[in-house]
Design a protein around this motif. Sequence first.
Motif, mmCIF file in Angstrom:
data_model
loop_
_atom_site.group_PDB
_atom_site.id
_atom_site.type_symbol
_atom_site.label_atom_id
_atom_site.label_comp_id
_atom_site.label_asym_id
_atom_site.label_seq_id
_atom_site.Cartn_x
_atom_site.Cartn_y
_atom_site.Cartn_z
ATOM 1 N N ALA A 171 11.523 47.453 88.963
ATOM 2 C CA ALA A 171 10.892 47.065 90.397
ATOM 3 C C ALA A 171 10.455 45.719 90.497
ATOM 4 C CB ALA A 171 10.526 47.957 91.381
ATOM 5 N N GLN A 172 9.363 45.595 89.561
ATOM 6 C CA GLN A 172 8.454 44.455 89.445
ATOM 7 C C GLN A 172 9.307 43.288 89.099
ATOM 8 O OE1 GLN A 172 5.500 46.145 87.219
ATOM 9 N NE2 GLN A 172 4.065 46.229 88.803
ATOM 10 N N ILE A 173 10.294 43.532 87.982
ATOM 11 C CA ILE A 173 11.039 42.445 87.077
ATOM 12 C C ILE A 173 12.152 42.080 88.376
ATOM 13 C CG2 ILE A 173 12.701 41.946 85.614
ATOM 14 C CD1 ILE A 173 11.320 44.219 83.835
ATOM 15 N N ALA A 174 12.643 42.892 89.064
ATOM 16 C CA ALA A 174 13.529 42.598 90.131
ATOM 17 C C ALA A 174 12.808 41.630 91.277
ATOM 18 C CB ALA A 174 14.004 43.558 91.075
ATOM 19 N N ARG A 175 11.525 42.035 91.717
ATOM 20 C CA ARG A 175 10.827 41.033 92.443
ATOM 21 C C ARG A 175 10.438 39.623 91.959
ATOM 22 N NH1 ARG A 175 8.102 46.065 93.695
ATOM 23 N NH2 ARG A 175 6.588 45.393 92.504
ATOM 24 N N ARG A 176 10.076 39.643 90.542
ATOM 25 C CA ARG A 176 9.834 38.345 89.925
ATOM 26 C C ARG A 176 11.059 37.311 89.906
ATOM 27 N NH1 ARG A 176 5.886 37.171 86.003
ATOM 28 N NH2 ARG A 176 4.811 38.573 86.946
ATOM 29 N N LEU A 177 12.319 37.913 89.403
ATOM 30 C CA LEU A 177 13.647 37.255 89.321
ATOM 31 C C LEU A 177 14.353 37.234 90.468
ATOM 32 C CD1 LEU A 177 14.149 38.378 85.370
ATOM 33 C CD2 LEU A 177 13.025 36.406 86.345
ATOM 34 N N HIS A 178 13.918 37.857 91.325
ATOM 35 C CA HIS A 178 14.746 37.804 92.696
ATOM 36 C C HIS A 178 16.101 38.304 92.582
ATOM 37 C CE1 HIS A 178 11.797 35.283 94.255
ATOM 38 N NE2 HIS A 178 11.854 34.320 93.531
ATOM 39 N N LEU A 179 16.253 39.554 91.935
ATOM 40 C CA LEU A 179 17.342 40.376 91.665
ATOM 41 C C LEU A 179 17.268 41.821 92.400
ATOM 42 C CD1 LEU A 179 17.648 39.758 87.676
ATOM 43 C CD2 LEU A 179 18.811 38.564 89.686
ATOM 44 N N VAL A 180 18.352 42.313 92.385
ATOM 45 C CA VAL A 180 18.439 43.848 92.659
ATOM 46 C C VAL A 180 17.818 44.419 91.699
ATOM 47 C CG1 VAL A 180 19.945 45.545 93.523
ATOM 48 C CG2 VAL A 180 20.333 43.235 94.604
ATOM 49 N N GLU A 181 17.239 45.671 92.088
ATOM 50 C CA GLU A 181 16.788 46.630 91.096
ATOM 51 C C GLU A 181 17.927 47.147 90.131
ATOM 52 O OE1 GLU A 181 13.528 50.328 90.558
ATOM 53 O OE2 GLU A 181 13.868 49.327 92.451
ATOM 54 N N GLY A 182 19.024 47.558 90.503
ATOM 55 C CA GLY A 182 20.066 48.162 89.907
ATOM 56 C C GLY A 182 20.767 47.279 88.629
ATOM 57 N N THR A 183 20.375 45.874 89.201
ATOM 58 C CA THR A 183 20.929 44.767 88.164
ATOM 59 C C THR A 183 19.912 44.794 87.033
ATOM 60 O OG1 THR A 183 22.087 43.677 89.837
ATOM 61 C CG2 THR A 183 21.511 42.069 87.969
ATOM 62 N N VAL A 184 18.681 44.710 87.461
ATOM 63 C CA VAL A 184 17.659 44.871 86.327
ATOM 64 C C VAL A 184 17.903 45.863 85.427
ATOM 65 C CG1 VAL A 184 15.295 44.915 85.917
ATOM 66 C CG2 VAL A 184 15.995 43.413 87.693
ATOM 67 N N LYS A 185 18.211 47.228 86.020
ATOM 68 C CA LYS A 185 18.225 48.498 85.147
ATOM 69 C C LYS A 185 19.691 48.215 84.371
ATOM 70 C CE LYS A 185 19.078 53.539 85.737
ATOM 71 N NZ LYS A 185 19.330 54.399 86.809
ATOM 72 N N GLY A 186 20.692 47.715 84.748
ATOM 73 C CA GLY A 186 21.727 47.354 83.821
ATOM 74 C C GLY A 186 21.413 46.255 82.894
ATOM 75 N N HIS A 187 20.619 45.177 83.114
ATOM 76 C CA HIS A 187 19.905 44.306 82.071
ATOM 77 C C HIS A 187 19.070 45.228 80.984
ATOM 78 C CE1 HIS A 187 21.868 40.874 83.652
ATOM 79 N NE2 HIS A 187 20.931 40.742 84.562
ATOM 80 N N VAL A 188 18.315 45.905 81.449
ATOM 81 C CA VAL A 188 17.340 46.714 80.352
ATOM 82 C C VAL A 188 18.191 47.718 79.708
ATOM 83 C CG1 VAL A 188 15.727 48.401 80.181
ATOM 84 C CG2 VAL A 188 15.577 46.510 81.824
ATOM 85 N N SER A 189 19.128 48.342 80.134
ATOM 86 C CA SER A 189 20.192 49.299 79.282
ATOM 87 C C SER A 189 20.742 48.214 78.280
ATOM 88 C CB SER A 189 21.068 49.916 80.234
ATOM 89 O OG SER A 189 21.901 50.607 79.517
ATOM 90 N N ALA A 190 21.366 47.176 78.555
ATOM 91 C CA ALA A 190 22.168 46.369 77.689
ATOM 92 C C ALA A 190 21.229 45.919 76.702
ATOM 93 C CB ALA A 190 22.779 45.128 78.617
ATOM 94 N N ILE A 191 19.932 45.651 76.954
ATOM 95 C CA ILE A 191 18.968 44.920 75.953
ATOM 96 C C ILE A 191 18.796 46.125 74.909
ATOM 97 C CG2 ILE A 191 16.597 44.219 75.851
ATOM 98 C CD1 ILE A 191 16.774 42.765 78.368
ATOM 99 N N LEU A 192 18.379 47.125 75.441
ATOM 100 C CA LEU A 192 18.188 48.168 74.478
ATOM 101 C C LEU A 192 19.319 48.470 73.548
ATOM 102 C CD1 LEU A 192 16.375 51.061 76.719
ATOM 103 C CD2 LEU A 192 15.269 49.051 75.437
ATOM 104 N N THR A 193 20.436 48.366 73.873
ATOM 105 C CA THR A 193 21.726 48.843 73.164
ATOM 106 C C THR A 193 21.648 47.529 72.220
ATOM 107 O OG1 THR A 193 22.692 49.912 74.973
ATOM 108 C CG2 THR A 193 24.080 48.977 73.205
ATOM 109 N N ARG A 194 21.758 46.501 72.506
ATOM 110 C CA ARG A 194 21.935 45.301 71.693
ATOM 111 C C ARG A 194 20.909 45.014 70.567
ATOM 112 N NH1 ARG A 194 24.101 40.256 75.315
ATOM 113 N NH2 ARG A 194 24.387 39.292 73.261
ATOM 114 N N LEU A 195 19.635 45.454 71.116
ATOM 115 C CA LEU A 195 18.446 45.555 70.255
ATOM 116 C C LEU A 195 18.557 46.491 69.230
ATOM 117 C CD1 LEU A 195 15.515 44.232 72.240
ATOM 118 C CD2 LEU A 195 16.814 42.787 70.929
ATOM 119 N N GLY A 196 18.975 47.627 69.440
ATOM 120 C CA GLY A 196 19.200 48.892 68.818
ATOM 121 C C GLY A 196 17.866 49.935 68.806
#
Length: 214
Positions: A171-196
Amino acid sequence: MIRILLADDEMLIRAGVRAILDTDPELTVIAEAGDGREAVDLALAHRPDVALVDIRMPRLDGLSAGAEILRAVPSTGVAVLTTFGEDEYLSRALSFGARGFLLKSGNPRELLAGVHAIAAGGAFLSPALTVRMIDRLNGLHPVSEARARVEELTGREREVLALVGAGLSNAQIARRLHLVEGTVKGHVSAILTRLGVGNRVQAAIIAHEAGILD
Protein backbone atom coordinates in the motif's frame (compact mmCIF):
# COMPACT_ATOMS: atom_id res chain seq x y z
CA MET A 1 -3.54 1.10 17.02
CA ILE A 2 -0.90 -1.58 16.34
CA ARG A 3 -1.31 -4.52 18.69
CA ILE A 4 1.88 -6.31 19.72
CA LEU A 5 2.75 -9.64 21.32
CA LEU A 6 6.13 -9.55 23.08
CA ALA A 7 7.86 -12.89 23.77
CA ASP A 8 11.15 -13.14 25.66
CA ASP A 9 12.08 -15.31 28.62
CA GLU A 10 14.10 -12.52 30.26
CA MET A 11 11.86 -10.16 32.21
CA LEU A 12 14.36 -7.30 32.06
CA ILE A 13 14.55 -7.54 28.27
CA ARG A 14 10.75 -7.57 28.02
CA ALA A 15 10.54 -4.55 30.31
CA GLY A 16 13.10 -2.65 28.26
CA VAL A 17 11.47 -3.42 24.92
CA ARG A 18 8.03 -2.59 26.28
CA ALA A 19 9.30 0.73 27.66
CA ILE A 20 10.50 1.66 24.16
CA LEU A 21 7.22 0.57 22.55
CA ASP A 22 5.22 2.55 25.11
CA THR A 23 6.83 5.78 23.89
CA ASP A 24 4.82 5.49 20.67
CA PRO A 25 1.10 6.25 21.16
CA GLU A 26 0.23 4.17 18.08
CA LEU A 27 1.65 0.97 19.62
CA THR A 28 0.24 -1.16 22.41
CA VAL A 29 1.57 -4.39 23.92
CA ILE A 30 -1.49 -6.60 24.37
CA ALA A 31 0.29 -9.67 25.76
CA GLU A 32 3.68 -10.84 27.02
CA ALA A 33 5.05 -14.38 26.95
CA GLY A 34 7.97 -15.90 28.81
CA ASP A 35 8.36 -18.97 26.59
CA GLY A 36 7.63 -20.05 23.04
CA ARG A 37 4.63 -22.24 23.76
CA GLU A 38 2.96 -19.44 25.69
CA ALA A 39 3.68 -17.09 22.79
CA VAL A 40 1.83 -19.36 20.36
CA ASP A 41 -1.14 -19.70 22.74
CA LEU A 42 -1.33 -15.93 23.24
CA ALA A 43 -1.10 -15.30 19.49
CA LEU A 44 -4.06 -17.60 18.95
CA ALA A 45 -6.01 -15.89 21.73
CA HIS A 46 -5.24 -12.27 20.81
CA ARG A 47 -4.32 -12.36 17.09
CA PRO A 48 -1.78 -9.49 17.32
CA ASP A 49 -0.67 -7.39 14.38
CA VAL A 50 3.00 -7.98 15.22
CA ALA A 51 4.75 -10.65 17.30
CA LEU A 52 8.23 -9.79 18.60
CA VAL A 53 9.84 -13.14 19.36
CA ASP A 54 13.16 -13.85 21.05
CA ILE A 55 15.13 -16.72 19.51
CA ARG A 56 16.15 -18.58 22.66
CA MET A 57 13.21 -19.45 24.89
CA PRO A 58 12.19 -22.48 26.96
CA ARG A 59 9.57 -25.11 26.04
CA LEU A 60 9.57 -23.96 22.40
CA ASP A 61 12.34 -21.92 20.81
CA GLY A 62 11.44 -18.61 19.23
CA LEU A 63 11.93 -19.73 15.63
CA SER A 64 9.62 -22.71 16.06
CA ALA A 65 7.15 -20.49 17.88
CA GLY A 66 7.32 -17.90 15.10
CA ALA A 67 6.65 -20.54 12.46
CA GLU A 68 3.66 -21.86 14.41
CA ILE A 69 2.29 -18.35 14.87
CA LEU A 70 2.46 -17.72 11.12
CA ARG A 71 0.71 -21.01 10.36
CA ALA A 72 -2.04 -20.36 12.90
CA VAL A 73 -2.40 -16.58 12.47
CA PRO A 74 -1.01 -15.65 9.04
CA SER A 75 -2.11 -12.04 9.45
CA THR A 76 0.45 -11.59 12.25
CA GLY A 77 3.82 -10.23 11.17
CA VAL A 78 6.60 -12.02 13.04
CA ALA A 79 9.81 -10.19 13.90
CA VAL A 80 12.82 -11.91 15.46
CA LEU A 81 14.64 -10.25 18.35
CA THR A 82 18.26 -11.24 18.01
CA THR A 83 21.85 -10.53 19.02
CA PHE A 84 25.06 -10.68 17.00
CA GLY A 85 25.87 -14.03 18.60
CA GLU A 86 22.88 -15.73 16.99
CA ASP A 87 23.76 -15.45 13.31
CA GLU A 88 23.41 -19.18 12.75
CA TYR A 89 19.65 -18.91 13.31
CA LEU A 90 19.02 -16.28 10.66
CA SER A 91 18.64 -18.71 7.77
CA ARG A 92 15.95 -20.60 9.70
CA ALA A 93 14.12 -17.35 10.37
CA LEU A 94 14.29 -16.45 6.68
CA SER A 95 12.95 -19.88 5.76
CA PHE A 96 9.84 -19.73 7.95
CA GLY A 97 8.91 -16.25 6.76
CA ALA A 98 9.93 -13.79 9.48
CA ARG A 99 9.40 -10.24 8.24
CA GLY A 100 11.67 -8.45 10.66
CA PHE A 101 15.10 -8.83 12.28
CA LEU A 102 15.69 -6.48 15.17
CA LEU A 103 18.77 -6.19 17.35
CA LYS A 104 18.09 -6.12 21.09
CA SER A 105 21.00 -3.73 21.45
CA GLY A 106 20.00 -1.60 18.48
CA ASN A 107 18.75 1.97 18.29
CA PRO A 108 15.26 2.27 19.85
CA ARG A 109 14.13 4.16 16.76
CA GLU A 110 14.87 1.04 14.69
CA LEU A 111 12.55 -1.01 16.89
CA LEU A 112 9.70 1.48 16.47
CA ALA A 113 10.28 1.84 12.72
CA GLY A 114 10.44 -1.93 12.35
CA VAL A 115 7.15 -2.54 14.14
CA HIS A 116 5.40 0.06 12.01
CA ALA A 117 6.84 -1.37 8.78
CA ILE A 118 5.87 -4.95 9.65
CA ALA A 119 2.37 -3.98 10.79
CA ALA A 120 1.87 -2.25 7.43
CA GLY A 121 2.83 -5.43 5.58
CA GLY A 122 6.43 -4.50 4.87
CA ALA A 123 9.72 -5.87 6.13
CA PHE A 124 12.48 -4.44 8.29
CA LEU A 125 16.15 -5.25 8.79
CA SER A 126 18.29 -3.70 11.49
CA PRO A 127 21.04 -2.09 9.36
CA ALA A 128 23.80 -3.63 11.46
CA LEU A 129 22.52 -7.10 10.56
CA THR A 130 22.29 -6.62 6.81
CA VAL A 131 25.79 -7.79 5.86
CA ARG A 132 25.52 -10.85 8.10
CA MET A 133 22.15 -11.73 6.64
CA ILE A 134 23.50 -11.42 3.12
CA ASP A 135 26.10 -14.02 4.08
CA ARG A 136 23.35 -16.28 5.47
CA LEU A 137 21.25 -15.85 2.35
CA ASN A 138 24.20 -17.11 0.35
CA GLY A 139 23.51 -20.49 1.92
CA LEU A 140 19.90 -20.46 0.73
CA HIS A 141 20.05 -18.81 -2.68
CA PRO A 142 22.81 -17.78 -5.07
CA VAL A 143 22.96 -14.09 -4.12
CA SER A 144 25.54 -13.28 -6.78
CA GLU A 145 23.22 -14.71 -9.43
CA ALA A 146 20.22 -12.95 -7.92
CA ARG A 147 22.17 -9.70 -7.88
CA ALA A 148 22.80 -10.08 -11.60
CA ARG A 149 19.08 -10.70 -12.08
CA VAL A 150 18.35 -7.30 -10.55
CA GLU A 151 19.89 -5.81 -13.67
CA GLU A 152 17.36 -7.78 -15.72
CA LEU A 153 14.36 -6.31 -13.91
CA THR A 154 12.38 -3.59 -15.60
CA GLY A 155 12.88 -0.04 -14.41
CA ARG A 156 9.56 -0.14 -12.58
CA GLU A 157 10.42 -3.45 -10.93
CA ARG A 158 13.71 -2.02 -9.69
CA GLU A 159 11.82 0.95 -8.25
CA VAL A 160 9.47 -1.43 -6.45
CA LEU A 161 12.35 -3.61 -5.22
CA ALA A 162 14.14 -0.56 -3.80
CA LEU A 163 11.02 0.35 -1.83
CA VAL A 164 10.60 -3.24 -0.64
CA GLY A 165 14.20 -3.01 0.53
CA ALA A 166 13.32 0.15 2.43
CA GLY A 167 10.63 -1.79 4.30
CA LEU A 168 7.54 -0.32 2.63
CA SER A 169 4.31 -2.29 2.32
CA ASN A 170 2.44 -2.76 -0.96
CA ALA A 171 0.00 0.00 0.00
CA GLN A 172 2.83 2.40 0.83
CA ILE A 173 4.63 1.57 -2.42
CA ALA A 174 1.42 2.14 -4.35
CA ARG A 175 1.03 5.62 -2.83
CA ARG A 176 4.69 6.46 -3.41
CA LEU A 177 4.62 5.41 -7.08
CA HIS A 178 1.00 6.45 -7.77
CA LEU A 179 -0.03 2.91 -8.67
CA VAL A 180 -2.96 0.65 -7.82
CA GLU A 181 -2.08 -1.66 -4.91
CA GLY A 182 -2.95 -4.73 -7.01
CA THR A 183 -0.40 -3.63 -9.60
CA VAL A 184 2.27 -3.37 -6.92
CA LYS A 185 1.35 -6.83 -5.64
CA GLY A 186 1.86 -8.16 -9.16
CA HIS A 187 5.24 -6.46 -9.44
CA VAL A 188 6.37 -7.88 -6.07
CA SER A 189 5.30 -11.39 -7.06
CA ALA A 190 7.19 -11.11 -10.34
CA ILE A 191 10.27 -9.74 -8.55
CA LEU A 192 10.35 -12.62 -6.07
CA THR A 193 10.07 -15.13 -8.90
CA ARG A 194 12.76 -13.52 -11.05
CA LEU A 195 15.16 -13.15 -8.13
CA GLY A 196 14.57 -16.74 -7.03
CA VAL A 197 13.67 -15.82 -3.46
CA GLY A 198 10.73 -16.79 -1.27
CA ASN A 199 9.72 -13.65 0.61
CA ARG A 200 10.08 -9.89 0.97
CA VAL A 201 12.88 -10.07 3.52
CA GLN A 202 15.09 -12.04 1.15
CA ALA A 203 14.26 -9.57 -1.63
CA ALA A 204 15.11 -6.70 0.72
CA ILE A 205 18.50 -8.22 1.47
CA ILE A 206 19.25 -8.48 -2.24
CA ALA A 207 18.16 -4.86 -2.70
CA HIS A 208 20.75 -3.90 -0.06
CA GLU A 209 23.39 -6.14 -1.66
CA ALA A 210 22.72 -4.75 -5.14
CA GLY A 211 23.03 -1.17 -3.87
CA ILE A 212 19.73 0.03 -5.33
CA LEU A 213 18.42 1.69 -2.18
CA ASP A 214 18.35 5.46 -1.99
